[in-house]
Write an enzyme that holds these catalytic residues in place. Structure first.
Site, PDB file in Angstrom:
ATOM      1  CD  GLU A  53      -1.738  -2.358   1.624  1.00  0.00           C
ATOM      2  OE1 GLU A  53      -0.554  -2.585   1.953  1.00  0.00           O
ATOM      3  OE2 GLU A  53      -2.649  -3.215   1.719  1.00  0.00           O
ATOM      4  CG  PHE A 110      -9.647  -9.701  11.763  1.00  0.00           C
ATOM      5  CD1 PHE A 110      -8.370 -10.056  12.192  1.00  0.00           C
ATOM      6  CD2 PHE A 110      -9.942  -9.798  10.410  1.00  0.00           C
ATOM      7  CE1 PHE A 110      -7.415 -10.500  11.296  1.00  0.00           C
ATOM      8  CE2 PHE A 110      -8.990 -10.246   9.501  1.00  0.00           C
ATOM      9  CZ  PHE A 110      -7.726 -10.595   9.938  1.00  0.00           C
ATOM     10  CD  GLN A 111      -7.343  -7.510   8.052  1.00  0.00           C
ATOM     11  OE1 GLN A 111      -8.263  -7.327   7.273  1.00  0.00           O
ATOM     12  NE2 GLN A 111      -6.170  -8.008   7.702  1.00  0.00           N
ATOM     13  CE  LYS A 117     -17.252  -6.998   3.637  1.00  0.00           C
ATOM     14  NZ  LYS A 117     -16.591  -8.245   4.047  1.00  0.00           N
ATOM     15  CG  MET A 139      21.913  12.735   3.579  1.00  0.00           C
ATOM     16  SD  MET A 139      23.037  14.012   2.971  1.00  0.00           S
ATOM     17  CE  MET A 139      22.088  14.668   1.615  1.00  0.00           C
TER      18      MET A 139
HETATM   19  C1  TPP Z   1      12.292   6.089   5.584  1.00  0.00           C
HETATM   20  C2  TPP Z   1      13.564   6.777   5.946  1.00  0.00           C
HETATM   21  N1  TPP Z   1      14.391   6.221   6.844  1.00  0.00           N
HETATM   22  C3  TPP Z   1      15.545   6.822   7.162  1.00  0.00           C
HETATM   23  C4  TPP Z   1      15.888   8.024   6.589  1.00  0.00           C
HETATM   24  C5  TPP Z   1      17.193   8.703   6.980  1.00  0.00           C
HETATM   25  N2  TPP Z   1      18.076   8.818   5.807  1.00  0.00           N
HETATM   26  C6  TPP Z   1      18.155   9.952   5.073  1.00  0.00           C
HETATM   27  S1  TPP Z   1      19.155   9.800   3.763  1.00  0.00           S
HETATM   28  C7  TPP Z   1      19.552   8.217   4.167  1.00  0.00           C
HETATM   29  C8  TPP Z   1      20.504   7.419   3.332  1.00  0.00           C
HETATM   30  C9  TPP Z   1      19.957   7.122   2.003  1.00  0.00           C
HETATM   31  O1  TPP Z   1      20.787   6.159   1.399  1.00  0.00           O
HETATM   32  P1  TPP Z   1      20.701   5.870  -0.147  1.00  0.00           P
HETATM   33  O2  TPP Z   1      19.306   5.676  -0.580  1.00  0.00           O
HETATM   34  O3  TPP Z   1      21.646   4.755  -0.451  1.00  0.00           O
HETATM   35  O4  TPP Z   1      21.182   7.220  -0.804  1.00  0.00           O
HETATM   36  P2  TPP Z   1      22.613   7.973  -0.739  1.00  0.00           P
HETATM   37  O5  TPP Z   1      22.530   8.962   0.369  1.00  0.00           O
HETATM   38  O6  TPP Z   1      23.663   6.945  -0.502  1.00  0.00           O
HETATM   39  O7  TPP Z   1      22.692   8.626  -2.064  1.00  0.00           O
HETATM   40  C10 TPP Z   1      18.887   7.831   5.319  1.00  0.00           C
HETATM   41  C11 TPP Z   1      19.030   6.503   5.966  1.00  0.00           C
HETATM   42  C12 TPP Z   1      14.974   8.587   5.668  1.00  0.00           C
HETATM   43  N3  TPP Z   1      15.185   9.753   5.076  1.00  0.00           N
HETATM   44  N4  TPP Z   1      13.841   7.927   5.341  1.00  0.00           N
END
Ligand code: TPP
Lengths: 172, 555
Positions: free
Chosen positions: B49, B111-112, B161, B469
């Site tokens: 979803e 449920f749900q 529902k 990042m």
């Molecule tokens: C759902 C979620 N969990 C954690 C984060 C924290 N976060 C921000 S950037 C990042 C790293 C992203 O890694 P990647 O997709 O490999 O991209 P890169 O920065 O290496 O280009 C994380 C863990 C987030 N933004 N969203």
């Protein structure tokens, strides 16, 4: 500073949760909130007392406006208005002290609404200041229980906070 | 005409001229899914979803129409939440339908059952729990109106529902009646005149344009404003693509990873013209030193954004396109060049830079190539992380709405389903996803949907084998103590693509990119390009927490 807002809302389920949620989520402090229906059965009115400076109040008002169920907001703080609150207080008094307490009640135009063997329950209406003073006067006798409704308010004279469908969402 | 409320729901959607609905079925949606049998509306079956809601979001951003999704009660509904919050933060118009347990069981922990209207109250523009079947058409009419007007946002309708199965007389209202919802579109004439006077008097104006320009389709007016008063333009992340990326007046993005030129221009301007932007903390840095010498004109459709974070001298509540249309005739052509000369000097002194002579493949190079090959004309969806910022910096957008990315919430996993929704909305356009090896693994089950729907999306993974990042943050704020950012195992993405019958490439160096990226992008179907890039690369410049945006560092 404390502000008194008169807020007209749709009488929909969940509207109180929406307003209360907004206040807690955005870190606005509610002093009191009273809600009930108005002359129009599908409109409810909330009287919200909120603490904050001009900037906070501006945000409170604008964020409230964004709720679809909020019809109209009126900050009446600076206007002439009547405000009332009702309090019920249960005090510890046996027969010996009843007379004294009844005298105090007289001064505040409070009424005795219940009488127990060791307790007395009083009802009083008035503005904030009066209710506080009433509470203080009874404190020496031992307050067992106290409940306040929160303030409701209405503008004096010709002015009013009503809903009239002129096509705009007003904000006075 | 008599019909069940579920059938009425589908009829309402047809009246709204809906073409696609992104959904996933369950017990509580049986009546609605059943009613979709005889409809012209295309139902896209996703794999999760979250994919449905992000796809509806990407669809809405790409087409400007309302995105619609349908999920079942309980876990189906809770799986939507990240996507709803995402759309709420970025002001994207969505209408979300969730099935709910029968009315008699509501509130019993059936449920749900989850209280999805309660849960989504702070992340929807509005929501409804339908109790009276006869009200459903009116509620749907209102929902589409609320979602798509004013400052757009998601609206959720929770449908028990038994209510869905109730027979009603179908009647789709022509008009909406919402006494508590009346957005302001026309700006205040007096304020607009005041803005014109302020502009005439300024000598160092900067236009700071946000996502509002895209939402109100005001790119033409923005360009006219910039060229009339000869003012440089900087975009927020959400505003990117609203102004041509190759225009001489363009400064690039501002803020945390903004260009030094944009940040210096804002810091030194004497007039900041904020259009459909909200002075977000990623933009302003230390707020006391943001545009410290500037008068501020702020145009926004949402009154609550004006004066929220900074003091504004000329507030104008209204639709930015309409406001600009009224403002433009009041402006004189300006040709004072001193300020622009200063800007040019900054541009020369502080271009975006990365090491171009390196052995290993630099992620920035891939984006530059992508820009070259697509000439800035593609719809580029991204995930969240360094790769997202490199797109913001190096892809010079030509087409308003060309960037489809999660700005406010920063949702990893947004990219793939959003690209899917965009491609479904714009079948004839080139849709490219730039993602990271972390992000894609959050929603990559949608590769199945992409193949099932035969979507020719081009997926570029800037694969640095790390959560880049966060690694960069740990380098800067934790003295290089890296924790939980290195992946010790990755699937071979090229093989994985093949498992989905998607054409896969692995690019290891510049030559690979030069030789194979054009071919990959020109291939007819879906393509996945796994680019093995340096893990050490950081997004520069960077403004440290609590600092002024004029003090960016390289790290
Ligand atoms: C759902 C979620 N969990 C954690 C984060 C924290 N976060 C921000 S950037 C990042 C790293 C992203 O890694 P990647 O997709 O490999 O991209 P890169 O920065 O290496 O280009 C994380 C863990 C987030 N933004 N969203």
């Amino acid at each position: 500073m404390r502000h008194t807002l008169a807020v007209l809302v749709e009488n929909n389920p969940g509207v109180l949760a929406r307003v209360a949620g907004l206040f807690s989520r955005r870190g606005f402090n509610i002093d009191s909130l009273a809600v009930g229906r108005t002359e129009n059965p599908d409109v409810s009115r909330m009287t919200i007392v909120v603490e904050g400076d001009a900037r906070v109040l501006e945000q409170v008002t604008k964020q409230l406006h964004k709720l679809v169920d909020v019809i109209k907001i009126n900050d009446i703080t600076a206007d002439e208005y009547v405000d009332r609150e009702l309090v019920l207080i249960k005090v510890n008094v046996g027969p010996a002290q009843r007379g004294e307490v009844m005298q105090i009640a007289d001064v505040f135009r409070a009424r005795i609404v219940d009488l127990g063997r060791k307790t007395l329950t009083l009802e009083c209406t008035g503005n904030d200041g009066k209710i506080n003073a009433f509470e203080e006067s009874l404190r020496p006798y031992g307050i067992k229980e106290l409940v306040r409704t929160g303030k409701i308010a209405m503008l004096r004279g010709f002015k009013y906070t009503g809903y009239h469908d002129n096509g705009t969402k007003e904000d006075n | 005409m008599e019909m069940t409320a579920a059938e009425a729901l589908v009829k309402c959607l047809e009246k709204e001229q809906l073409e696609v609905i992104f959904g996933y079925p369950g017990g509580a949606t049986l009546p609605v899914h059943d009613a979709l049998h005889h409809s012209s509306i295309r139902h896209i079956l996703v794999r999760h979803e979250q994919g449905a809601v992000h796809a509806a979001d990407g669809y809405a951003r790409a087409t400007g129409r309302v995105g619609v999704c349908l999920a079942t009660s309980g876990p189906g509904a809770t799986n939507l939440i990240t996507g709803i919050a995402n759309a709420y933060m970025d002001s994207v118009p969505l209408v979300l339908f969730t099935g709910q347990v029968p009315t008699s069981q509501v509130g019993t922990d059936a449920f749900q059952e989850v209280d999805i209207t309660g849960i989504t109250m702070p992340i929807t523009k509005h929501n409804y729990l339908v109790k009276d079947a006869a009200q459903l058409p009116r509620i749907i009419k209102n929902a589409f109106h609320i979602a798509s007007t004013g400052r757009p946002g998601p609206v959720l309708i929770d449908l028990p529902k038994d209510v869905a199965q109730t027979m009603i007389e179908f009647n789709y209202p022509e008009t909406v009646q919402l006494r508590g919802y009346k957005p302001t579109y026309r700006g205040h004439a007096g304020k607009i005149a005041e803005a014109a006077r302020l502009i005439a008097r300024s000598s160092r104006p900067v236009i700071y344009a946000g996502g509002g320009i895209i939402n109100s389709r005001a790119s033409k007016e923005l360009l006219a404003l910039a060229e009339t008063i000869n003012a440089p333009v900087t975009n927020t992340f959400m505003g990117l693509s609203s102004f041509p990326g190759d225009h001489p007046l363009f400064l690039g993005m501002l803020g945390l990873h903004g260009t030094r030129t944009a940040n210096l221009a804002v810091t030194n301007c004497d007039l900041l013209i904020a259009l459909g932007a909200r002075f977000d903390d990623r933009v302003t840095g230390k707020i006391a030193e943001f545009a410290p010498r500037a008068g501020v004109i702020h145009v926004d459709i949402d009154p609550a954004e004006i004066g929220k974070n900074v003091q504004v001298h000329v507030p104008i509540v209204g639709d930015v396109k309409m406001v600009l249309q009224e403002l433009l005739p009041r402006l004189e052509k300006r040709s004072d060049t001193r300020w622009l000369e200063q800007i040019e000097a900054w541009k020369k002194e502080h271009p975006l830079r990365y090491e171009t002579g390196a052995e290993e493949l630099k992620p920035q190079y891939v984006i530059e190539k992508l820009y070259e090959i697509t000439r800035g004309d593609a719809y580029v969806a991204t995930d969240v992380g360094q790769h997202q910022m490199w797109v913001a910096q190096y892809y010079r957008f030509k087409r308003p709405g060309g960037l489809i990315s999660s700005g406010g919430l920063g949702t990893m996993g947004f990219g793939l389903p959003a690209a899917m929704g965009a491609q479904i909305g714009l079948p004839g356009e080139r849709v490219v996803l730039v993602t990271g090896d972390g992000s894609i693994q959050m929603t990559m089950q949608e590769l199945g949907t992409i193949m099932e729907q035969e979507l020719p999306i081009k997926i570029i993974i800037l694969n640095n084998h790390v959560l880049g990042m966060v690694r960069q943050l740990q380098k800067v704020y934790c003295e290089g103590r890296y924790m939980a950012v290195d992946f010790k195992f990755h699937p071979d993405f090229e093989t994985l693509a093949r498992a989905y019958r998607i054409k896969g490439y692995t690019l290891r160096n510049k030559e690979d990119v030069d030789n194979l990226l054009p071919e990959a992008l020109e291939s007819p179907g879906a393509v996945l390009v796994n680019c093995l890039v340096s893990a050490e690369e950081n997004v520069n410049p960077m403004v440290l927490a609590g600092k002024s945006i004029s003090e960016a560092i390289d790290c």
